[in-house]
Design a protein around this motif. Structure first.
Motif, PDB file in Angstrom:
ATOM      1  N   ALA A   1       1.292  -1.924  -9.778  1.00  0.00           N
ATOM      2  CA  ALA A   1       2.045  -0.692 -10.012  1.00  0.00           C
ATOM      3  C   ALA A   1       3.534  -0.899  -9.734  1.00  0.00           C
ATOM      4  CB  ALA A   1       1.492   0.428  -9.144  1.00  0.00           C
ATOM      5  N   LEU A   2       3.861  -1.665  -8.695  1.00  0.00           N
ATOM      6  CA  LEU A   2       5.270  -1.935  -8.382  1.00  0.00           C
ATOM      7  C   LEU A   2       5.913  -2.792  -9.467  1.00  0.00           C
ATOM      8  CD1 LEU A   2       4.939  -2.627  -4.539  1.00  0.00           C
ATOM      9  CD2 LEU A   2       5.988  -0.627  -5.618  1.00  0.00           C
ATOM     10  N   THR A   3       5.156  -3.741  -9.997  1.00  0.00           N
ATOM     11  CA  THR A   3       5.665  -4.579 -11.084  1.00  0.00           C
ATOM     12  C   THR A   3       5.967  -3.720 -12.314  1.00  0.00           C
ATOM     13  OG1 THR A   3       4.420  -6.502 -10.290  1.00  0.00           O
ATOM     14  CG2 THR A   3       5.151  -6.544 -12.589  1.00  0.00           C
ATOM     15  N   ARG A   4       5.050  -2.800 -12.644  1.00  0.00           N
ATOM     16  CA  ARG A   4       5.259  -1.916 -13.795  1.00  0.00           C
ATOM     17  C   ARG A   4       6.447  -0.985 -13.567  1.00  0.00           C
ATOM     18  NH1 ARG A   4      -0.469  -1.677 -13.510  1.00  0.00           N
ATOM     19  NH2 ARG A   4      -0.347   0.364 -12.459  1.00  0.00           N
ATOM     20  N   LEU A   5       6.585  -0.495 -12.346  1.00  0.00           N
ATOM     21  CA  LEU A   5       7.696   0.402 -12.025  1.00  0.00           C
ATOM     22  C   LEU A   5       9.033  -0.304 -12.207  1.00  0.00           C
ATOM     23  CD1 LEU A   5       8.836   3.042 -10.887  1.00  0.00           C
ATOM     24  CD2 LEU A   5       8.425   2.157  -8.582  1.00  0.00           C
ATOM     25  N   ALA A   6       9.134  -1.524 -11.705  1.00  0.00           N
ATOM     26  CA  ALA A   6      10.385  -2.290 -11.854  1.00  0.00           C
ATOM     27  C   ALA A   6      10.714  -2.492 -13.333  1.00  0.00           C
ATOM     28  CB  ALA A   6      10.263  -3.628 -11.135  1.00  0.00           C
TER      29      ALA A   6
ATOM     30  N   ASP B   1       7.504   1.764  -3.299  1.00  0.00           N
ATOM     31  CA  ASP B   1       7.846   2.327  -4.607  1.00  0.00           C
ATOM     32  C   ASP B   1       9.211   3.016  -4.552  1.00  0.00           C
ATOM     33  OD1 ASP B   1       6.694   4.204  -2.880  1.00  0.00           O
ATOM     34  OD2 ASP B   1       5.929   5.438  -4.509  1.00  0.00           O
ATOM     35  N   ALA B   2       9.489   3.729  -3.455  1.00  0.00           N
ATOM     36  CA  ALA B   2      10.793   4.377  -3.309  1.00  0.00           C
ATOM     37  C   ALA B   2      11.904   3.341  -3.218  1.00  0.00           C
ATOM     38  CB  ALA B   2      10.800   5.268  -2.066  1.00  0.00           C
ATOM     39  N   LEU B   3      11.628   2.212  -2.571  1.00  0.00           N
ATOM     40  CA  LEU B   3      12.641   1.165  -2.454  1.00  0.00           C
ATOM     41  C   LEU B   3      12.921   0.516  -3.807  1.00  0.00           C
ATOM     42  CD1 LEU B   3      14.530  -0.420  -0.661  1.00  0.00           C
ATOM     43  CD2 LEU B   3      12.618  -1.907  -0.006  1.00  0.00           C
ATOM     44  N   VAL B   4      11.884   0.311  -4.612  1.00  0.00           N
ATOM     45  CA  VAL B   4      12.088  -0.237  -5.960  1.00  0.00           C
ATOM     46  C   VAL B   4      12.938   0.729  -6.781  1.00  0.00           C
ATOM     47  CG1 VAL B   4      10.943  -0.837  -8.138  1.00  0.00           C
ATOM     48  CG2 VAL B   4       9.999  -1.641  -5.965  1.00  0.00           C
ATOM     49  N   ARG B   5      12.645   2.023  -6.698  1.00  0.00           N
ATOM     50  CA  ARG B   5      13.447   3.015  -7.430  1.00  0.00           C
ATOM     51  C   ARG B   5      14.895   2.996  -6.961  1.00  0.00           C
ATOM     52  NH1 ARG B   5       8.597   6.089  -6.711  1.00  0.00           N
ATOM     53  NH2 ARG B   5       7.581   6.482  -8.739  1.00  0.00           N
TER      54      ARG B   5
ATOM     55  N   VAL C   1       0.862  -1.181   0.000  1.00  0.00           N
ATOM     56  CA  VAL C   1       0.000   0.000   0.000  1.00  0.00           C
ATOM     57  C   VAL C   1       0.902   1.236   0.000  1.00  0.00           C
ATOM     58  CG1 VAL C   1      -1.927  -1.131   1.171  1.00  0.00           C
ATOM     59  CG2 VAL C   1      -0.130  -0.046   2.525  1.00  0.00           C
ATOM     60  N   PRO C   2       0.368   2.399  -0.436  1.00  0.00           N
ATOM     61  CA  PRO C   2       1.222   3.584  -0.588  1.00  0.00           C
ATOM     62  C   PRO C   2       2.032   3.963   0.648  1.00  0.00           C
ATOM     63  CG  PRO C   2      -0.890   3.952  -1.650  1.00  0.00           C
ATOM     64  CD  PRO C   2      -1.003   2.633  -0.921  1.00  0.00           C
ATOM     65  N   GLY C   3       1.445   3.902   1.845  1.00  0.00           N
ATOM     66  CA  GLY C   3       2.149   4.333   3.043  1.00  0.00           C
ATOM     67  C   GLY C   3       3.387   3.536   3.385  1.00  0.00           C
ATOM     68  N   LYS C   4       3.514   2.333   2.820  1.00  0.00           N
ATOM     69  CA  LYS C   4       4.678   1.493   3.119  1.00  0.00           C
ATOM     70  C   LYS C   4       5.937   1.937   2.379  1.00  0.00           C
ATOM     71  CE  LYS C   4       2.898  -1.493   6.031  1.00  0.00           C
ATOM     72  NZ  LYS C   4       3.376  -1.578   7.425  1.00  0.00           N
ATOM     73  N   GLY C   5       5.794   2.773   1.345  1.00  0.00           N
ATOM     74  CA  GLY C   5       6.967   3.342   0.676  1.00  0.00           C
ATOM     75  C   GLY C   5       7.752   2.386  -0.199  1.00  0.00           C
TER      76      GLY C   5
ATOM     77  N   VAL D   1      13.540  -8.363  -2.685  1.00  0.00           N
ATOM     78  CA  VAL D   1      12.428  -9.286  -2.466  1.00  0.00           C
ATOM     79  C   VAL D   1      11.423  -8.595  -1.553  1.00  0.00           C
ATOM     80  CG1 VAL D   1      11.707 -11.498  -1.502  1.00  0.00           C
ATOM     81  CG2 VAL D   1      13.876 -11.333  -2.754  1.00  0.00           C
ATOM     82  N   LEU D   2      10.190  -8.459  -2.038  1.00  0.00           N
ATOM     83  CA  LEU D   2       9.118  -7.858  -1.251  1.00  0.00           C
ATOM     84  C   LEU D   2       8.047  -8.906  -1.003  1.00  0.00           C
ATOM     85  CD1 LEU D   2       8.696  -4.398  -3.035  1.00  0.00           C
ATOM     86  CD2 LEU D   2       9.966  -4.916  -0.942  1.00  0.00           C
ATOM     87  N   ALA D   3       7.760  -9.162   0.262  1.00  0.00           N
ATOM     88  CA  ALA D   3       6.751 -10.156   0.637  1.00  0.00           C
ATOM     89  C   ALA D   3       5.516  -9.452   1.157  1.00  0.00           C
ATOM     90  CB  ALA D   3       7.305 -11.097   1.708  1.00  0.00           C
ATOM     91  N   GLY D   4       4.380  -9.726   0.533  1.00  0.00           N
ATOM     92  CA  GLY D   4       3.124  -9.120   0.950  1.00  0.00           C
ATOM     93  C   GLY D   4       2.198  -8.949  -0.238  1.00  0.00           C
ATOM     94  N   GLU D   5       0.953  -8.678   0.064  1.00  0.00           N
ATOM     95  CA  GLU D   5      -0.043  -8.435  -0.978  1.00  0.00           C
ATOM     96  C   GLU D   5      -0.662  -7.060  -0.761  1.00  0.00           C
ATOM     97  OE1 GLU D   5      -0.960  -9.331  -3.707  1.00  0.00           O
ATOM     98  OE2 GLU D   5      -0.305 -11.407  -3.986  1.00  0.00           O
ATOM     99  N   GLY D   6      -1.324  -6.547  -1.794  1.00  0.00           N
ATOM    100  CA  GLY D   6      -1.985  -5.263  -1.655  1.00  0.00           C
ATOM    101  C   GLY D   6      -2.233  -4.617  -2.997  1.00  0.00           C
ATOM    102  N   PRO D   7      -2.948  -3.505  -2.992  1.00  0.00           N
ATOM    103  CA  PRO D   7      -3.350  -2.868  -4.240  1.00  0.00           C
ATOM    104  C   PRO D   7      -2.216  -2.286  -5.066  1.00  0.00           C
ATOM    105  CG  PRO D   7      -3.939  -1.507  -2.339  1.00  0.00           C
ATOM    106  CD  PRO D   7      -3.515  -2.837  -1.807  1.00  0.00           C
ATOM    107  N   GLN D   8      -1.035  -2.122  -4.502  1.00  0.00           N
ATOM    108  CA  GLN D   8       0.084  -1.561  -5.257  1.00  0.00           C
ATOM    109  C   GLN D   8       0.904  -2.603  -6.011  1.00  0.00           C
ATOM    110  OE1 GLN D   8       2.706   1.071  -2.955  1.00  0.00           O
ATOM    111  NE2 GLN D   8       2.138   2.619  -4.449  1.00  0.00           N
ATOM    112  N   ARG D   9       0.518  -3.853  -5.923  1.00  0.00           N
ATOM    113  CA  ARG D   9       1.365  -4.892  -6.529  1.00  0.00           C
ATOM    114  C   ARG D   9       1.587  -4.659  -8.028  1.00  0.00           C
ATOM    115  NH1 ARG D   9       2.002 -11.174  -5.406  1.00  0.00           N
ATOM    116  NH2 ARG D   9       3.245 -11.708  -7.217  1.00  0.00           N
TER     117      ARG D   9
END
Length: 371
Positions: free
Chosen positions: A235-240, A209-213, A203-207, A225-233
């Motif tokens: 978006a994070l895949t696309r960002l990577a 996206d900044a770690l992927v960047r 989720v956005p508050g976990k930050g 390696v990111l473990a967890g589920e949520g609505p940002q999955r």
């Protein structure tokens, strides 16, 4: 008191959810569990240790049909005390307990941030409903002094708030070389890769996206390696992919074996900008990992000497990248388990929680009407 009921929003793999099995093994009180929705991996764990778990199959946040069913279940169970966890369960559980005639109700606030609650933006309506139903309980537990201060700012009377930190089982996270090899093989990580890891809801508050960047700017030998589920999955895949780092970022989804996962990491990073406790950080410290964190009340509220392996860093991708590079220069290593881990042993948490239960059972709240 002889019987208690824990009501929780869901039982997927999360910090609040994973607290239940450890606590129920220690509380000197027979307890059942009700989940409003999502009876995931933690429900299986609870049932395996003999706890009765009931899934109400709630259709959504406004599924009011859950109230009479939950009240009926509480009434039929003859419970002396009801303990609720997470926002939706706290709202519905407090009302249902009062309808069932149970007034010894304790609610734990796990995820109240400055601007978000459980990853969702805070609104005036959210706050108003929370405060209206909070009056129906006997006590509210905050998992850190930070959360207690936020509750007071919201308008919850200080005398109703008890700080009971989350607890961990240190021995469960002891580093295991065999688990390290097995998990790395399962995730397809190259031999010799330096693995940066994070655990939490996407989720956005976990930050994250900044770690992927940040990882996208690091050498090829670094894996995230990111473990967890949520609505940002997605978006994070696309960002990577956009950063050309798709082959270096692994999203595992929910991963029940957190100790095994931590054994596979070389560095733990918690980029969350609104952490309310930081259980994952403590678990990483218990596994002997060096830790970088943006916010972590569990560590930040202690003297620095109690968690020397944890370092606070900035929230931006450049800050994270710079900090990871510094750790990379030191190489993969395991650190001694710090005093902070022993301070938050789950046995202490269970003892403090029982004290709250006893007080709630004796000093019941004044009679108030339903909102």
């Amino acid at each position: 008191m002889k019987r208690g009921l824990h009501i929780i929003t869901g039982l997927g793999v999360g910090g609040a959810e994973r607290q239940l099995p450890a606590l129920l093994r220690r509380l000197p009180l027979a307890c059942d569990v009700v989940t409003l929705t999502n009876p995931g991996a933690v429900a299986r764990d609870l049932r395996a240790q003999g706890v009765r778990v009931t899934d109400l199959g709630m259709a959504g946040s406004r599924d009011l049909s859950v109230l009479p069913r939950l009240a009926g279940l509480i009434r039929a169970g003859g419970y002396d005390l009801v303990h609720t966890h997470l926002y939706r369960a706290c709202v519905y559980g407090r009302i249902a307990a009062r309808l069932a005639g149970v007034r010894a109700v304790v609610a734990t606030e796990h995820s109240l941030g400055a601007r978000r609650i459980e990853g969702r933006p805070l609104t005036q309506a959210t706050r108003a409903l929370y405060l209206a139903t909070e009056r129906l309980g006997a006590a509210t537990v905050a998992v850190s002094a930070t959360v207690a201060e936020r509750l007071i700012t919201w308008g919850v009377p200080a005398g109703r708030i008890h700080v009971v930190p989350n607890g961990i089982e240190p021995a469960a996270f002891r580093f295991d070389p065999q688990a390290r090899r097995a998990v790395r093989d399962r995730l397809g990580l190259p031999p010799g890769a330096f693995v940066v890891g994070g655990v939490g809801r996407l989720v956005p508050g976990k930050g994250f996206d900044a770690l992927v960047r940040a990882v996208g700017t690091l050498p090829e030998g670094v894996r995230l390696v990111l473990a967890g589920e949520g609505p940002q999955r997605a978006a994070l895949t696309r960002l990577a992919a956009r950063l050309g780092a798709a082959d270096r970022v692994v999203l595992t989804g929910e991963w029940p074996d957190v100790p095994g996962l931590l054994a596979a990491f070389d560095l733990f990073v918690s980029p969350s900008t609104e952490e309310t406790f930081g259980l994952a950080v403590l678990e990483a410290l218990a596994a002997g990992l060096p830790v970088l964190h943006v916010t972590c009340p569990a560590v930040d509220e202690l003297p620095r000497r109690e968690a020397p392996g944890a370092r606070r860093v900035g929230r931006e991708a450049a800050d994270l990248a710079r900090a990871v590079r510094a750790e990379l220069s030191l190489g993969a290593r395991r650190l001694p388990v710090p005093d902070a881990v022993r301070r938050y042993d789950v046995d202490r948490t269970a003892e403090r929680l029982m004290a709250v239960y006893e007080a709630a059972h004796v000093a019941l709240p004044e009679e108030v009407g339903l909102p």
